[in-house]
Design a protein around this motif. Structure first.
Motif, PDB file in Angstrom:
ATOM      1  N   ALA A 294      39.947  41.981  46.226  1.00  0.00           N
ATOM      2  CA  ALA A 294      39.898  40.944  45.207  1.00  0.00           C
ATOM      3  C   ALA A 294      40.627  39.721  45.759  1.00  0.00           C
ATOM      4  O   ALA A 294      41.507  39.839  46.616  1.00  0.00           O
ATOM      5  CB  ALA A 294      40.554  41.438  43.914  1.00  0.00           C
TER       6      ALA A 294
ATOM      7  N   ARG B 217      36.582  39.603  42.582  1.00  0.00           N
ATOM      8  CA  ARG B 217      36.092  40.211  43.825  1.00  0.00           C
ATOM      9  C   ARG B 217      34.999  39.363  44.470  1.00  0.00           C
ATOM     10  O   ARG B 217      34.935  39.235  45.673  1.00  0.00           O
ATOM     11  CB  ARG B 217      35.563  41.623  43.551  1.00  0.00           C
ATOM     12  CG  ARG B 217      36.669  42.602  43.167  1.00  0.00           C
ATOM     13  CD  ARG B 217      36.144  44.013  43.025  1.00  0.00           C
ATOM     14  NE  ARG B 217      37.211  44.944  42.709  1.00  0.00           N
ATOM     15  CZ  ARG B 217      37.637  45.217  41.497  1.00  0.00           C
ATOM     16  NH1 ARG B 217      37.067  44.623  40.465  1.00  0.00           N
ATOM     17  NH2 ARG B 217      38.616  46.061  41.295  1.00  0.00           N
TER      18      ARG B 217
ATOM     19  N   SER C 133      43.535  45.513  45.695  1.00  0.00           N
ATOM     20  CA  SER C 133      42.179  45.801  45.217  1.00  0.00           C
ATOM     21  C   SER C 133      42.180  46.588  43.924  1.00  0.00           C
ATOM     22  O   SER C 133      41.164  46.670  43.246  1.00  0.00           O
ATOM     23  CB  SER C 133      41.396  46.575  46.291  1.00  0.00           C
ATOM     24  OG  SER C 133      42.038  47.806  46.577  1.00  0.00           O
TER      25      SER C 133
ATOM     26  N   THR D 208      40.517  42.628  37.371  1.00  0.00           N
ATOM     27  CA  THR D 208      39.838  41.355  37.512  1.00  0.00           C
ATOM     28  C   THR D 208      39.106  41.063  36.226  1.00  0.00           C
ATOM     29  O   THR D 208      38.819  41.941  35.444  1.00  0.00           O
ATOM     30  CB  THR D 208      38.824  41.397  38.678  1.00  0.00           C
ATOM     31  OG1 THR D 208      37.870  42.433  38.419  1.00  0.00           O
ATOM     32  CG2 THR D 208      39.518  41.669  39.997  1.00  0.00           C
TER      33      THR D 208
ATOM     34  N   SER E 234      35.111  35.735  49.149  1.00  0.00           N
ATOM     35  CA  SER E 234      34.540  37.040  49.473  1.00  0.00           C
ATOM     36  C   SER E 234      33.352  36.945  50.404  1.00  0.00           C
ATOM     37  O   SER E 234      32.919  37.936  50.973  1.00  0.00           O
ATOM     38  CB  SER E 234      34.103  37.757  48.184  1.00  0.00           C
ATOM     39  OG  SER E 234      33.027  37.070  47.576  1.00  0.00           O
TER      40      SER E 234
ATOM     41  N   GLU F 260      32.326  45.157  50.532  1.00  0.00           N
ATOM     42  CA  GLU F 260      32.212  46.567  50.175  1.00  0.00           C
ATOM     43  C   GLU F 260      31.035  47.170  50.915  1.00  0.00           C
ATOM     44  O   GLU F 260      29.906  46.720  50.788  1.00  0.00           O
ATOM     45  CB  GLU F 260      32.013  46.725  48.666  1.00  0.00           C
ATOM     46  CG  GLU F 260      32.002  48.177  48.226  1.00  0.00           C
ATOM     47  CD  GLU F 260      32.026  48.307  46.719  1.00  0.00           C
ATOM     48  OE1 GLU F 260      32.066  49.433  46.239  1.00  0.00           O
ATOM     49  OE2 GLU F 260      32.014  47.281  46.038  1.00  0.00           O
TER      50      GLU F 260
END
Length: 255
Positions: free
Chosen positions: A45, A85, A185, A189, A215, A224
Motif C-alpha cells: 500500500a 494499494r 501492507s 486502506t 503502484s 501483486e
C-alpha cells in the motif's frame, strides 16, 4: 525351488525400492502442496495523492496525470490524500461540491478558464507519523485557456512538491515529508465510508506523464503476483527430477 526363491527374491527386490521411496515422494508431495498453497505476497500500500475528475455527480479516477490534463472551463477536478494499494483501491474526494458552488462567484474572462478544485487532505489514519492533516477545502482556479491541471492547482494551493519522477508529493505543503512511500501492507486502506462505493477506472500507464499512482512500476510489473509462484515451479521440478531418479533406480535393481 532355487528358481522360485530367486524369482521371489527378485520380486521382493522390485517392491523394496518402491516401498522405501514412497515416504520420500510423499514428503515431496507435501512440500509441493505447501508451495502451491502459498499465495502471492500482499500488494504493498502507498501513501499518496490521487487525482480525480468529476463525471456528473460522481468522481472518476483520472486517466492522465495533472501535468498533462488540460480541463475545460467549467470542469471539476479533485485530489485526495490517502493510503491505497492502486487506482482500484483509491479513495475518492469527499463532499458533493459542484462547479456552481465552487466557482459561482468567479466571473468568466476572455482567454481564461475556470476550474473548480476539491482538495481532500484525508484523515488522521492517512497522515504520516507526526503530521496533522489540514481540513478539506475547495478553490476556483482562473487560469489561461491552455493551462494544465497542475498549473491550475499551483495557482490556488501552493506550495506544491514533486519528486524527481514528477510524482505529486504535497499540496499546500502537506505532507511535509515523504512521497508515495510504501506502508505496512496490512494497514487498512479506504479510510472512510465512501471507499466501498468509490468508482475508479484502471490507472493509465506512467508513460503519459501521470504521476499520482506509485503502484504502477516503470516496467509495468504488478505489485501483486498473478498465477503460480516461482516456488511452485521449483517444487514441481524437484519432484519430477527425484521421482525420475527413483524410477530409474528401481528399474536398474530389477534388471
Amino acid at each position: 525351488m532355487t528358481g522360485r526363491r530367486r524369482g521371489a527374491a527378485r520380486g521382493s527386490a522390485a517392491v523394496t525400492p518402491g516401498g522405501a521411496l514412497s515416504p520420500v515422494l510423499v514428503s515431496l508431495g507435501a512440500l509441493l502442496l505447501l508451495l502451491g498453497s502459498s499465495g502471492p505476497a500482499h500488494a504493498a500500500a502507498y501513501r499518496y495523492w490521487s487525482f480525480w475528475e468529476r463525471d456528473g455527480s460522481a468522481w472518476a479516477y483520472a486517466t492522465q496525470g495533472p501535468s498533462t490534463a488540460r480541463p475545460a472551463d467549467g470542469e471539476v477536478q479533485g485530489f485526495r490524500f490517502s493510503v491505497s494499494r492502486d487506482s482500484s483501491d483509491a479513495v475518492r474526494p469527499r463532499g458533493s461540491a459542484d462547479f456552481a458552488s465552487v466557482c459561482g462567484d468567479t466571473a468568466a474572462r476572455g482567454g481564461q478558464k475556470r476550474v473548480a478544485l476539491v482538495i481532500d487532505f484525508g484523515t488522521a489514519a492517512d497522515a504520516p507519523e507526526g503530521e496533522t492533516h489540514p481540513k478539506a477545502r475547495t478553490a476556483c482556479a482562473r487560469v489561461p485557456d491552455d493551462a494544465t491541471t497542475a498549473e491550475a492547482l499551483a495557482s490556488v494551493a501552493k506550495p506544491l512538491r514533486y519528486d524527481t519522477n514528477a510524482l505529486l508529493c504535497a499540496i499546500g505543503g502537506y505532507p511535509v515529508r515523504g512521497c508515495g512511500e510504501a506502508v505496512d501492507s496490512g494497514a487498512d486502506t479506504g479510510t472512510d465510508s465512501e471507499s466501498a462505493s468509490a468508482s475508479a477506472s484502471p490507472s493509465a500507464s506512467g508513460s503519459d506523464g501521470r504521476a499520482d499512482d506509485p503502484s504502477s512500476s516503470a516496467d509495468g510489473a504488478t505489485q501483486e503476483g498473478e498465477g503460480p509462484t516461482v516456488g511452485l515451479f521449483v517444487g514441481v521440478g524437484a519432484v519430477a527430477v527425484l521421482g525420475g531418479a527413483a524410477v530409474w533406480r528401481a528399474r536398474r535393481r530389477r534388471g
